[in-house]
Design an enzyme around this catalytic site. Structure first.
Site, PDB file in Angstrom:
ATOM      1  N   TRP A 170       0.804  -1.222   0.000  1.00 39.66           N
ATOM      2  CA  TRP A 170       0.000   0.000   0.000  1.00 39.66           C
ATOM      3  C   TRP A 170       0.836   1.272   0.000  1.00 39.66           C
ATOM      4  CZ3 TRP A 170       1.957   2.244   4.262  1.00 39.66           C
ATOM      5  CH2 TRP A 170       2.532   1.375   5.209  1.00 39.66           C
ATOM      6  N   ASN A 171       2.151   1.151   0.190  1.00 41.13           N
ATOM      7  CA  ASN A 171       2.922   2.373   0.463  1.00 41.13           C
ATOM      8  C   ASN A 171       3.186   3.217  -0.788  1.00 41.13           C
ATOM      9  OD1 ASN A 171       4.656   0.352  -0.435  1.00 41.13           O
ATOM     10  ND2 ASN A 171       6.413   1.297   0.556  1.00 41.13           N
ATOM     11  N   LYS A 194      -2.953  -9.027  -6.743  1.00 44.61           N
ATOM     12  CA  LYS A 194      -3.672  -8.618  -5.528  1.00 44.61           C
ATOM     13  C   LYS A 194      -2.984  -7.369  -4.990  1.00 44.61           C
ATOM     14  CE  LYS A 194      -3.471  -9.918  -1.118  1.00 44.61           C
ATOM     15  NZ  LYS A 194      -3.716  -8.587  -0.529  1.00 44.61           N
ATOM     16  N   PRO A 195      -3.520  -6.194  -5.303  1.00 45.61           N
ATOM     17  CA  PRO A 195      -2.964  -4.995  -4.669  1.00 45.61           C
ATOM     18  C   PRO A 195      -3.474  -4.960  -3.230  1.00 45.61           C
ATOM     19  CG  PRO A 195      -4.869  -4.399  -6.021  1.00 45.61           C
ATOM     20  CD  PRO A 195      -4.689  -5.893  -6.155  1.00 45.61           C
ATOM     21  N   ASP A 196      -2.791  -4.244  -2.354  1.00 48.95           N
ATOM     22  CA  ASP A 196      -3.306  -4.110  -0.994  1.00 48.95           C
ATOM     23  C   ASP A 196      -4.668  -3.412  -1.047  1.00 48.95           C
ATOM     24  OD1 ASP A 196      -2.046  -4.274   1.994  1.00 48.95           O
ATOM     25  OD2 ASP A 196      -3.578  -2.721   1.804  1.00 48.95           O
ATOM     26  N   GLY A 245       6.652  -6.655  -0.097  1.00 48.62           N
ATOM     27  CA  GLY A 245       6.052  -6.510   1.230  1.00 48.62           C
ATOM     28  C   GLY A 245       7.085  -6.806   2.293  1.00 48.62           C
ATOM     29  N   SER A 246       6.624  -7.282   3.430  1.00 52.72           N
ATOM     30  CA  SER A 246       7.540  -7.474   4.555  1.00 52.72           C
ATOM     31  C   SER A 246       8.373  -8.748   4.388  1.00 52.72           C
ATOM     32  CB  SER A 246       6.742  -7.548   5.850  1.00 52.72           C
ATOM     33  OG  SER A 246       5.920  -8.687   5.807  1.00 52.72           O
ATOM     34  N   GLU A 267      10.708  -8.467  -3.052  1.00 53.25           N
ATOM     35  CA  GLU A 267      11.249  -7.144  -2.695  1.00 53.25           C
ATOM     36  C   GLU A 267      10.751  -6.850  -1.289  1.00 53.25           C
ATOM     37  OE1 GLU A 267      13.127  -6.377  -6.402  1.00 53.25           O
ATOM     38  OE2 GLU A 267      13.152  -5.174  -4.581  1.00 53.25           O
ATOM     39  N   LEU A 268      11.654  -6.880  -0.307  1.00 52.26           N
ATOM     40  CA  LEU A 268      11.217  -6.915   1.090  1.00 52.26           C
ATOM     41  C   LEU A 268      11.683  -5.681   1.871  1.00 52.26           C
ATOM     42  CD1 LEU A 268      11.908 -10.734   1.480  1.00 52.26           C
ATOM     43  CD2 LEU A 268       9.817  -9.613   0.689  1.00 52.26           C
ATOM     44  N   CYS A 301      10.262   1.724   1.222  1.00 52.30           N
ATOM     45  CA  CYS A 301      11.205   0.640   1.521  1.00 52.30           C
ATOM     46  C   CYS A 301      12.654   1.105   1.417  1.00 52.30           C
ATOM     47  CB  CYS A 301      10.953  -0.535   0.595  1.00 52.30           C
ATOM     48  SG  CYS A 301      11.034  -0.072  -1.142  1.00 52.30           S
ATOM     49  N   GLU A 399      12.934  -2.491  11.330  1.00 48.94           N
ATOM     50  CA  GLU A 399      12.403  -1.478  10.419  1.00 48.94           C
ATOM     51  C   GLU A 399      11.192  -0.792  11.073  1.00 48.94           C
ATOM     52  OE1 GLU A 399      10.226  -3.012   7.008  1.00 48.94           O
ATOM     53  OE2 GLU A 399      11.181  -1.545   5.711  1.00 48.94           O
TER      54      GLU A 399
HETATM   55  P1  NAD Z   1       2.990  -7.263   4.273  1.00 46.90           P
HETATM   56  O1  NAD Z   1       3.991  -8.301   3.929  1.00 46.90           O
HETATM   57  O2  NAD Z   1       2.264  -7.427   5.538  1.00 46.90           O
HETATM   58  O3  NAD Z   1       1.880  -7.172   3.121  1.00 46.90           O
HETATM   59  C1  NAD Z   1       2.146  -6.746   1.789  1.00 46.90           C
HETATM   60  C2  NAD Z   1       0.988  -7.201   0.907  1.00 46.90           C
HETATM   61  O4  NAD Z   1       1.097  -8.589   0.710  1.00 46.90           O
HETATM   62  C3  NAD Z   1      -0.397  -6.979   1.535  1.00 46.90           C
HETATM   63  O5  NAD Z   1      -1.267  -6.535   0.526  1.00 46.90           O
HETATM   64  C4  NAD Z   1      -0.823  -8.342   2.015  1.00 46.90           C
HETATM   65  O6  NAD Z   1      -2.223  -8.556   1.927  1.00 46.90           O
HETATM   66  C5  NAD Z   1      -0.104  -9.242   1.041  1.00 46.90           C
HETATM   67  N1  NAD Z   1       0.235 -10.543   1.585  1.00 46.90           N
HETATM   68  C6  NAD Z   1       0.958 -10.795   2.707  1.00 46.90           C
HETATM   69  N2  NAD Z   1       1.067 -12.132   2.874  1.00 46.90           N
HETATM   70  C7  NAD Z   1       0.422 -12.713   1.836  1.00 46.90           C
HETATM   71  C8  NAD Z   1       0.190 -14.072   1.439  1.00 46.90           C
HETATM   72  N3  NAD Z   1       0.644 -15.095   2.137  1.00 46.90           N
HETATM   73  N4  NAD Z   1      -0.512 -14.291   0.319  1.00 46.90           N
HETATM   74  C9  NAD Z   1      -0.972 -13.264  -0.416  1.00 46.90           C
HETATM   75  N5  NAD Z   1      -0.803 -11.972  -0.099  1.00 46.90           N
HETATM   76  C10 NAD Z   1      -0.107 -11.699   1.013  1.00 46.90           C
HETATM   77  O7  NAD Z   1       3.745  -5.881   4.211  1.00 46.90           O
HETATM   78  P2  NAD Z   1       3.203  -4.457   4.620  1.00 46.90           P
HETATM   79  O8  NAD Z   1       3.537  -4.249   6.053  1.00 46.90           O
HETATM   80  O9  NAD Z   1       1.814  -4.254   4.192  1.00 46.90           O
HETATM   81  O10 NAD Z   1       4.148  -3.539   3.693  1.00 46.90           O
HETATM   82  C11 NAD Z   1       5.258  -2.908   4.191  1.00 46.90           C
HETATM   83  C12 NAD Z   1       6.513  -3.739   4.002  1.00 46.90           C
HETATM   84  O11 NAD Z   1       6.772  -3.841   2.619  1.00 46.90           O
HETATM   85  C13 NAD Z   1       7.736  -3.100   4.611  1.00 46.90           C
HETATM   86  O12 NAD Z   1       8.520  -4.066   5.267  1.00 46.90           O
HETATM   87  C14 NAD Z   1       8.478  -2.548   3.417  1.00 46.90           C
HETATM   88  O13 NAD Z   1       9.854  -2.399   3.607  1.00 46.90           O
HETATM   89  C15 NAD Z   1       8.144  -3.536   2.358  1.00 46.90           C
HETATM   90  N6  NAD Z   1       8.281  -2.940   1.031  1.00 46.90           N
HETATM   91  C16 NAD Z   1       9.351  -3.303   0.272  1.00 46.90           C
HETATM   92  C17 NAD Z   1       9.541  -2.730  -0.990  1.00 46.90           C
HETATM   93  C18 NAD Z   1      10.737  -3.102  -1.851  1.00 46.90           C
HETATM   94  O14 NAD Z   1      10.751  -2.749  -3.022  1.00 46.90           O
HETATM   95  N7  NAD Z   1      11.734  -3.782  -1.321  1.00 46.90           N
HETATM   96  C19 NAD Z   1       8.632  -1.792  -1.465  1.00 46.90           C
HETATM   97  C20 NAD Z   1       7.564  -1.438  -0.668  1.00 46.90           C
HETATM   98  C21 NAD Z   1       7.384  -2.038   0.578  1.00 46.90           C
END
Ligand code: NAD
Length: 530
Positions: A170-171, A194-196, A245-246, A267-268, A301, A399
């Protein structure tokens, strides 16, 4: 795909005029969900009011979306590359033409400033242009060195994987939604994404524009829902998965991909360091430190959460950085007047407040900020600088993903590099100096997928011709550059053996043949052939 849904869009007070109920309704109808689906209502971060009611996809909807995507992908892969290229250049133009609406949507769902949202418009225009203009060169069959000189005609081909699963956070609602889908689609794949949910309307806006630009129906589909419900069908059906995501979620996704032996790009998270060298231009570095720490209220990120500053300039740098930070304009406005926007979710605000309270309770010194600002809106938090941060504080190595940066003093550059590298992460880093060559030498010693010299993150991120991604716990695989598109393809080698192969001609026995081949190998070695 467009399905009629009973769900009415919600439009909270104070939204800009470009966000009409008709627009929200049209975008909601792009969600891959059966008619009459349950709805989920998102919240506008600036006000805490309801923003959009979107259909919620079920596991069956995801299966159905993959079925349609698989059927549509066949025709899409057969579409000439010149036509695919034309569609994405048209998409580029539409994103720039309709940017005011895109900016309004991003701000409404994410709470970021207009400046931060504009970076996403630029990013997507650059990505669409770069990959549209690179796709032919990347996918054209390539002649490769054959096994036997002159006798083996070898070609490298690239076929689309099929249907790619993209899961985006979502960021950065537009960059993260469209940036990874663009190369996957241009390579001839279909995408189920699946976007957030929080920022799904911006993702649907991108899909709407791409279909207007000419992308055939069903080639790119959006499902909306929780990862815990949609994750299994998304990972069971895709031929490749692109996840942002995370780190915790990334590990789970990598395991699932491993079970099916499909490729994954992850990409975490990060805990990104910035090292200031003693000769740095202080004016420029202070502005760089602001740009590094507080974009999208630190929910980026690649933003900086740790800063290492040498004894010689520590006092001057820190007092000027703190003074500039206190001057920043925080708030909600659908124009370019604001420096720092809102956090996006209540849980993000909770993490930020908890990290700062924990650090202060354990002895950290607040140099700026440190307070939520409910007077501005429910999720605002002041840009915050901390000193005297120690390893027992949570934010020392976790983080925060908010507008919070810790400053550390150093006297020896080797120590600063060692501290910068003392993390399992390795996403982005920044180095500041007047000596470019020295800056680049320091950069190469940092364990990080991208390093910017005299910039925070935009120089490396914007260098789209070069790979971008994380080392260590920050990820696997790369976006951008050739790999950012080729990872969505299967490489195939076709080797055509002409005249003589590897077995001896009938007139020659194996003993003689091995001696002839030995002589040939020695000759190749002498001639310098690779
Ligand atoms: P998150 O991992 O909780 O969720 C990210 C997205 O993935 C959400 O839409 C969630 O619904 C989905 N998701 C999570 N687990 C899933 C699964 N098992 N199956 C399907 N979908 C799933 O992360 P967040 O807290 O929402 O986002 C922030 C994190 O993302 C931070 O740690 C940030 O550093 C990271 N991030 C990294 C980058 C990069 O390019 N490295 C870019 C943006 C954000």
């Amino acid at each position: 795909m467009s399905i009629d849904h009973a769900a009415a869009p919600v439009r909270g007070a104070g939204l800009p005029a470009s966000i009409t109920p008709a627009l929200l309704n049209r975008l909601a109808s792009q969600v891959a969900a059966a008619p009459g689906a349950a709805t989920v209502t998102t919240t506008a971060p600036y006000t805490g009011e309801p923003f959009a009611a979107l259909p919620s996809s079920t596991a069956q909807d995801v299966e159905a979306a993959f079925g349609r995507a698989r059927a549509a992908q066949v025709g899409w892969a057969a579409t000439p590359i010149s036509e695919r290229k034309r569609i994405f250049l048209r998409f580029h133009d539409l994103v720039l033409e309709r940017q005011e609406q895109g900016l309004d949507l991003m701000q409404a769902e994410n709470g970021k400033t207009r400046r931060d949202a504009f970076l996403e418009i630029m990013d997507i225009a650059i990505t669409a242009r770069y990959y549209a203009r690179s796709v032919e060169r990347l996918l054209d069959p390539k002649r490769r060195k054959g096994a036997l000189p002159l006798l083996t005609h070898t070609t490298e081909l690239h076929h689309p994987k099929g249907v790619v699963t993209v899961i985006s956070p979502w960021n950065y609602p537009l960059s993260m939604a469209a940036g990874d889908a663009i190369p996957a689609l241009l390579a001839g794949n279909a995408v189920v994404q699946k976007p957030d949910t929080q920022t799904a309307v911006t993702a649907l806006w991108a899909l709407d524009l791409l279909e207007e630009a000419g992308l055939p129906a069903d080639v790119w589909q959006m499902v909306i829902g929780r990862g815990s419900v949609l994750g299994d069908p998304l990972l069971a059906n895709g031929d490749y998965v692109m996840f942002t995501g995370s780190t915790a979620s990334g590990r789970h996704i990598a395991q699932k991909a491993g079970e099916r032996l499909i490729g994954a790009s992850l990409e975490l998270g990060g805990k990104n360091p910035m090292i200031v060298l003693a000769d740095a231009d202080i004016d420029r570095t202070v502005e760089g430190a602001i740009a590094a720490s507080f974009p999208s209220a630190g929910q980026l990120c690649v933003s900086i959460e740790r800063m290492y500053v040498p004894d010689q300039i520590y006092d001057e740098f820190v007092s000027r950085f703190a003074a500039r930070t206190k001057e920043l304009r925080i708030g909600a406005a659908y124009d370019y007047s604001i420096d720092v926007g809102s956090l996006t979710t209540a849980s993000q605000l909770e993490t930020v407040a908890t990290h700062v309270e924990d650090a202060v309770a354990k002895g950290a010194t607040l140099l700026a900020g440190g307070t939520p600002r409910p007077d501005l809106g429910p999720l605002f938090y002041e840009p915050t600088i901390l000193a005297d941060v120690t390893p027992e504080m949570t934010l020392f190595d976790h983080e925060t993903f908010g507008p919070v940066v810790s400053i550390y003093r150093y006297s020896d550059l080797d120590d600063a590099i060692q501290m910068a590298n003392a993390t399992p992460y390795g996403l982005n880093a920044s180095v500041w100096t007047r000596d470019g060559a020295r800056g680049r030498a320091v950069a190469a010693r940092i364990h990080s997928g991208t390093v910017n010299v005299n910039e925070a993150f935009a120089a490396a991120w914007g260098s789209i011709d070069a790979p971008m991604g994380g080392m260590g716990d920050s990820g696997l695989g790369r976006r951008h550059g050739a790999d950012g598109l080729l990872k969505y393809t299967e490489a195939q080698t076709v080797a055509h053996q002409r005249l003589q192969g590897f077995t001896p001609p009938s007139a020659i026995n194996h003993d003689q043949w091995s001696r002839i081949l030995t002589l040939a190998l020695k000759t190749l070695r002498r001639t310098g052939v690779r």
